[in-house]
Design an enzyme around this catalytic site. Structure first.
Site, mmCIF file in Angstrom:
data_model
loop_
_atom_site.group_PDB
_atom_site.id
_atom_site.type_symbol
_atom_site.label_atom_id
_atom_site.label_comp_id
_atom_site.label_asym_id
_atom_site.label_seq_id
_atom_site.Cartn_x
_atom_site.Cartn_y
_atom_site.Cartn_z
ATOM 1 N N GLY A 217 0.930 -1.287 -0.145
ATOM 2 C CA GLY A 217 0.038 -0.142 0.068
ATOM 3 C C GLY A 217 0.929 1.024 0.191
ATOM 4 O O GLY A 217 1.938 1.118 -0.543
ATOM 5 N N SER A 218 0.275 2.402 0.840
ATOM 6 C CA SER A 218 0.972 3.602 0.646
ATOM 7 C C SER A 218 2.338 3.731 1.291
ATOM 8 O O SER A 218 3.117 4.380 1.143
ATOM 9 C CB SER A 218 0.044 4.558 1.431
ATOM 10 O OG SER A 218 -0.987 4.913 0.596
#
Length: 493
Positions: A217-218
């Protein structure tokens, strides 16, 4: 000499040469592999005669042997077994070995070449044979803090010393008690093993370094931003269009920010602001403006796609080259085919913390002989230098604001009186049969103190935190609080 006799002589000479070569290979080249082979019953039976060495944390044994009156002569014991299972693994007569019990088996069982003279002297003096002990790099306080913070979650924590690569904590939950697989009752061991392998929570998986890897993810935006800055394609003040939705080129896929809105007010947003708020669209736009392989190349420099042993074997993290801009956009925010272990994301933070140099992760500090001599000392080793010192400083400044700013996604990692750098991540995992989103994977990675880093940490929590959070827990809260507790444990020493 007649021709048949010459032929016979040459044949006999050739046979002696082949025999000499085979004996040399067995006794010298392949000796260690043959001794450590789980199918070598001679090695297994010989191990019954030896008091196996201990596995140490802060000088205290967490795996050790005690005498018995049965055939095996010794039994393997584990202190706080579930806490240290990802490190020690188990030592079983019928189900093999894992963890350090396997990776350091020759040292622990006293059969390694380096222990030849020790074995010889103990034979001459009549002293019972004994294996060497393995002293780990684990910080007991950090390990306990990570374990306590992860109770009730499925996931893992890895903490590193950025300057040396020493692994300070490695926790995987849910875990198991190695004693259930290390008793001298083979029938009970087999029963316990089948129960553990049938458990849907997969307690035998070491989620910190192996098992199923996760979409980062981020947190992967750190790699993307570092690639752009290092390549001279961006700086913190660089701005990008700020729509609420982005249709990816030559695709019907629509990308949104986690907020489902624009990344703050205005038609443009800076790279720094996009990291602070963890927005997807500006990062994707930045990635699409670079050569397709720029980010994946940077990921490999940080350790993705690389074979690594600590000495436990680590499952390689994945960052394949995208084939078009749509894939480059999705991969830039840690989705698509990008997958990572917590160890890998800890290495990313540690490399940034250590002025752009990633140190090789180490789980073993020393090998100590039965007479308390240091047989081998492991030293710090550089793994790679993916970014310059200037890029590392720029990344550090932005990561610090992720924690320091009131609206930063990592603000719950803030520690009073300590400068903390961090990055959160919320990874999507597709949809269920009913069309609903599968629970997200929650991440935090960071380091502290910013000015003199002592610890870099990565935390992953699966299934949105689990049922007690309705499978919709937030990365801003759950893994971030875990990371904070582990950092505090190290910094308080």
């Amino acid at each position: 000499m007649n021709k048949p006799l010459k032929l016979l002589t040459r044949t006999v000479f050739g046979m002696f040469f082949v025999l000499f070569f085979a004996v040399t290979m067995i006794q010298f080249v392949s000796a260690d592999d043959l001794r450590s082979n789980a199918l070598n019953q001679r090695t297994v039976k010989n191990s019954y005669k030896i008091e196996r060495g201990s596995i140490l944390v802060d000088g205290n044994p967490v795996a050790y042997s005690t005498p018995t009156k049965d055939t095996y002569r010794f039994a393997r014991n584990y202190k706080d077994g579930e806490i240290y299972a990802p490190i020690t693994g188990y030592y079983s007569h019928s189900q093999g070995m894992t963890g350090l019990e396997s990776a350091m088996n020759q040292e622990l069982s006293g059969i390694g070449d380096s222990q030849f003279f020790t074995r010889l002297m103990r034979t001459i003096t009549g002293v019972e044979p004994q294996g060497s002990s393995v002293s780990t790099t684990i910080d007991a306080k950090a390990q306990r803090a990570a374990w306590d913070a992860m109770q009730g979650f499925e996931g893992a924590v890895v903490a590193l010393d950025p300057k040396t690569g020493k692994i300070l904590a490695m926790v995987s939950t849910p875990s198991f008690d190695p004693a259930k697989l290390s008793s001298n009752d083979d029938a009970q061991i087999i029963t316990n093993y089948h129960q553990l392998t049938a458990d849907p929570s997969k307690p035998l998986d070491n989620r910190a370094i192996a098992g199923d890897t996760y979409h980062p993810g981020s947190t992967f935006k750190l790699v993307t931003a570092a690639a752009a800055i290092e390549a001279g394609k961006a700086k913190p003040s660089s701005t990008y269009p700020n729509p609420a939705q982005l249709t990816l080129p030559q695709s019907s896929s629509v990308m949104q920010n986690a907020s489902r809105t624009a990344c703050g007010p205005g038609d443009k947003v800076s790279l720094e602001r996009a990291l602070i708020l963890s927005c997807n669209i500006p990062i994707a736009e930045m990635a699409m403006g670079m050569d397709l392989n720029t980010v994946s190349d940077m990921a490999r420099k940080f350790g993705f796609e690389q074979d690594l042993q600590i000495p436990l074997k680590v499952t390689p993290s994945a960052s394949p080259n995208p084939i078009d801009k749509a894939q480059a956009a999705s991969a830039s925010i840690g989705q698509l085919d990008v997958r990572a272990t917590p160890l890998q994301m800890a290495m990313v933070s540690a490399g940034i913390a250590n002025e752009g140099t990633v140190m090789k992760p180490q789980l073993v500090d020393e090998i100590i002989t039965p007479d308390l001599r240091v047989e081998r000392k492991f030293s710090a080793e550089e793994f790679s230098q993916p970014i310059s010192k200037a890029t590392a400083q720029t990344m550090t400044d932005m990561m610090e604001r992720v924690v320091a700013d009131a609206d930063g996604t990592g603000h719950l990692a803030a520690i009073d009186g300590v400068r903390v750098a961090g990055k959160t991540g919320t990874a999507e995992n597709g949809v269920q049969e009913n069309g609903a989103d599968r629970p997200y994977t929650l991440w935090f990675t960071g380091f502290a103190p910013v000015q003199d880093p002592k610890i870099a940490v990565a935390v992953v929590i699966a299934n949105g935190g689990g049922e007690r959070f309705g499978n919709v827990g937030s990365s801003y809260e759950l893994p971030t609080k875990v990371g904070k507790q582990v950092m505090e444990a190290v910094l308080s020493e």
